[in-house]
Design an enzyme around this catalytic site. Structure first.
Site, PDB file in Angstrom:
ATOM      1  N   ARG A   1      41.457  35.162  60.665  1.00 23.72           N
ATOM      2  CA  ARG A   1      40.094  34.897  61.133  1.00 23.72           C
ATOM      3  C   ARG A   1      39.136  34.786  59.857  1.00 23.72           C
ATOM      4  O   ARG A   1      39.559  35.723  58.860  1.00 23.72           O
ATOM      5  CB  ARG A   1      39.515  35.999  61.994  1.00 23.72           C
TER       6      ARG A   1
ATOM      7  N   LYS B   1      39.670  34.591  69.950  1.00 23.87           N
ATOM      8  CA  LYS B   1      38.669  35.694  69.773  1.00 23.87           C
ATOM      9  C   LYS B   1      37.377  34.970  70.064  1.00 23.87           C
ATOM     10  O   LYS B   1      36.389  35.790  70.384  1.00 23.87           O
ATOM     11  CB  LYS B   1      38.758  35.901  68.257  1.00 23.87           C
TER      12      LYS B   1
ATOM     13  N   HIS C   1      38.577  45.857  74.323  1.00 22.34           N
ATOM     14  CA  HIS C   1      39.747  45.370  73.193  1.00 22.34           C
ATOM     15  C   HIS C   1      40.568  46.322  73.326  1.00 22.34           C
ATOM     16  O   HIS C   1      40.813  47.304  72.682  1.00 22.34           O
ATOM     17  CB  HIS C   1      39.206  45.232  71.904  1.00 22.34           C
TER      18      HIS C   1
ATOM     19  N   SER D   1      44.598  47.993  64.299  1.00 26.37           N
ATOM     20  CA  SER D   1      46.005  47.577  63.819  1.00 26.37           C
ATOM     21  C   SER D   1      46.497  48.745  63.185  1.00 26.37           C
ATOM     22  O   SER D   1      45.797  49.652  62.304  1.00 26.37           O
ATOM     23  CB  SER D   1      45.805  46.427  62.797  1.00 26.37           C
TER      24      SER D   1
ATOM     25  N   LYS E   1      49.371  50.412  69.153  1.00 33.56           N
ATOM     26  CA  LYS E   1      48.956  49.860  70.705  1.00 33.56           C
ATOM     27  C   LYS E   1      50.141  49.257  71.267  1.00 33.56           C
ATOM     28  O   LYS E   1      50.202  49.441  72.483  1.00 33.56           O
ATOM     29  CB  LYS E   1      47.724  49.234  70.565  1.00 33.56           C
ATOM     30  N   THR E   2      50.603  48.045  70.647  1.00 29.91           N
ATOM     31  CA  THR E   2      51.696  47.507  71.243  1.00 29.91           C
ATOM     32  C   THR E   2      52.799  48.191  71.571  1.00 29.91           C
ATOM     33  O   THR E   2      53.399  48.027  72.555  1.00 29.91           O
ATOM     34  CB  THR E   2      51.775  45.997  70.365  1.00 29.91           C
TER      35      THR E   2
ATOM     36  N   ASP F   1      45.773  42.836  74.976  1.00 29.74           N
ATOM     37  CA  ASP F   1      44.812  42.799  74.014  1.00 29.74           C
ATOM     38  C   ASP F   1      43.497  42.772  74.700  1.00 29.74           C
ATOM     39  O   ASP F   1      42.642  43.292  74.129  1.00 29.74           O
ATOM     40  CB  ASP F   1      44.983  41.369  73.209  1.00 29.74           C
TER      41      ASP F   1
ATOM     42  N   ARG G   1      52.363  35.573  63.314  1.00 28.48           N
ATOM     43  CA  ARG G   1      52.002  35.645  64.843  1.00 28.48           C
ATOM     44  C   ARG G   1      52.804  34.971  65.556  1.00 28.48           C
ATOM     45  O   ARG G   1      53.431  33.732  65.587  1.00 28.48           O
ATOM     46  CB  ARG G   1      50.358  35.061  65.177  1.00 28.48           C
TER      47      ARG G   1
END
Length: 528
Positions: free
Chosen positions: A56, A198, A217, A235, A239-240, A254, A319
């Site tokens: 981003r 986003k 989020h 990050s 979390k994942t 997400d 990604r």
């Protein structure tokens, strides 16, 4: 009147003979390959490169300052204002640019799995692979829904259109502009597809609170008994990994909303980091990358067409985009009940936060606003030692409204639905980064399992004297001494010095929030 004009101009564009409307995944893949926008990998996924923008571009993101929104947006470095005149000039240029293209790709769909809160959107793309990305990341309409679909927000993405800052009022060739009055998102000068995802999340962060729903989020899953869990974390916090539990079904990875109906996924797909991805460590993500998926900036071996997930030559931010249906263990549709448990994940590289602690509602609001984790040496250019980093609500780049608005909503919902909240440190123990060691994943999993199954509801706790957190004395499957950070350090004096230093960082960061009650402001402990 201006909104009507903009809508009419978009409608006229969509009547053009160059419009490729709602192409199927196979047809979009054909277009990507015939237009040489990307290559087909051995897994069947399309792989594309995003050029110099591999992430981003927050400094190039703007919100149009309009009469209806000027008083509600939290203006500042995250939400930078731009005039309606600047937006209108760029908008006209972009539409003229698209009229001259041989092909323009259009997708219609939704953001929000709960029909009461969903947003009908359309995505207009210069690139076929960007349209494929939109097809996989947003919610696809049924044939019946498509017939009656009326877009309430439009993304127009033109990566090859470069702005001229001195003429167009931008900072660089790239721009991301959101107009809430015109219901348009303009994206140009960058090929990074994540800007589309986003931007819609930012829009939902503005629209949902007005409907009484909290945008979040976070990832979410549901257990066999129907119990719902939310996982917040920046990050590198896990979390994942921690939300992908074979014994629980995934709601989404997400972006979610929490309404009076319960939790719902905002998206229809996943956008997973895949640097160092392996089938052994993350089989769900690995197996989801197949025909129709989109890989960004992944190095592909020419001789075999095999993606090399360990190669970060183009970027560490590689990604994979794929529909949520590519994951086996999911909730269909992506809606569930009210959260029983919320987990805030932090990777504390200073080694002083407890591996798990129970939070009161006020503590939950404090740590939600703080959104703390650590950056490690080598993760970013110029970072040579661990650094504390804070992101309000674990997603500050996407919050158009003041962060306190979201925190207040969280507190109200915790009260209303009696939700338990835990702070889980997946970082270091026995010392800081370089001295101590990373908390074992098996211990973290055991702590989260105990929290989700209610085993810590009535557990005996002790209050941490620096941060004021309630630390359970016993967790099944975890040695008692691991639960108390001070007991894992060889030098107790050094532990308290490091803990006080971190508490001061919390205190300094929290000064930016105004209108917060003193009860919450002092939650961080005696020093915070």
């Amino acid at each position: 009147m201006a909104q009507i004009r903009v809508k009419n101009e978009v409608d006229q564009l969509l009547q053009g003979g160059n419009i490729q409307f709602q192409l199927s995944v196979p047809r979009l893949v054909e277009k990507v390959l015939s237009r040489r926008e990307g290559s087909l990998t051995a897994t069947g996924a399309v792989c594309a490169s995003t050029g110099k923008y591999t992430g981003r571009s927050p400094r190039d993101k703007f919100i149009v300052k309009e009469a209806s929104t000027a008083g509600s947006i939290d203006w500042g470095s995250v939400n930078e204002p731009v005039s309606d005149e600047v937006f209108s000039r760029l908008y006209t240029k972009v539409l003229d640019y698209l009229r001259g293209k041989e092909e323009v790709f259009v997708f219609k769909g939704f953001a929000g799995a709960d029909k009461k809160y969903r947003l009908p959107i359309q995505v207009i793309n210069e690139y076929a692979w960007h349209n494929l990305f939109a097809h996989q990341l947003f919610i696809n309409p049924s044939e019946e829904e498509l017939e009656s679909h009326a877009a309430e927000f439009t993304i127009i993405s033109v990566p090859d259109f470069k702005a001229v800052p001195e003429l167009d009022g931008t900072r660089s060739e790239a721009f991301i502009m959101i107009s809430f009055e015109q219901r348009v998102i303009l994206i140009g000068g960058t090929q990074y597809a994540g800007e589309m995802k986003k931007s819609i999340f930012s829009v939902m962060n503005y629209l949902l609170p007005e409907k009484g729903a909290l945008p979040m989020h976070c990832s979410a899953n549901v257990g066999r008994e129907g119990d719902v869990a939310l996982f917040f974390g920046l990050s590198g916090t896990g979390k994942t990994t921690l939300s992908a539990d074979p014994n629980r079904r995934l709601i989404g990875d997400d972006e979610h909303g929490w309404s009076s109906n319960g939790v719902f996924n905002i998206e229809g797909g996943c956008y997973a980091k895949c640097i160092n991805l392996s089938k052994e460590k993350e089989p769900q993500i690995f197996n989801a990358i197949r025909f129709g998926s989109v890989l960004e900036n992944v190095v592909v071996r020419q001789e075999t067409g095999t993606p090399d997930y360990n190669d970060g030559f183009l970027t560490e931010n590689t990604r994979a985009a794929y529909p949520i249906g590519a994951i086996d263990n999911i909730v269909v549709p992506s809606v569930a009940g009210h959260p029983n448990t919320i987990v805030f994940l932090t990777a504390d590289a200073f080694g002083v936060l407890p591996p798990i602690s129970k939070l009161s509602k006020e503590q939950a609001m404090y740590h939600f606003l703080s959104g703390y984790t650590s950056k490690l040496a080598g993760t970013e250019r110029g970072v040579t030692s661990p650094e504390a980093t804070f992101s309000a609500c674990f997603g500050s780049p996407f919050l158009p409204l003041p962060a306190t608005r979201y925190a207040e909503m969280l507190g109200e919902k915790i009260d209303e639905y009696n939700t338990r909240v835990y702070l889980v440190n997946t970082g270091w123990t026995g010392g800081n980064y370089g001295t101590g060691s990373r908390i074992k994943l098996a211990y973290t999993r055991a702590m989260i399992q105990a929290a989700l199954e209610g085993e810590l509801n009535d557990a005996e706790t002790v209050r941490d004297e620096i941060f004021g957190l309630k630390i359970p004395l016993h967790v099944p499957g975890v040695p008692d001494e691991v639960l108390m950070p001070v007991k894992t350090w060889a030098n107790e004096e050094m532990y308290f010095k490091q803990a006080r230093d971190l508490a001061e960082k919390f205190k300094t960061n929290f000064k930016k929030f105004t209108g917060v009650s003193s009860e919450i402001e002092e939650i961080g402990g005696p020093l915070a």
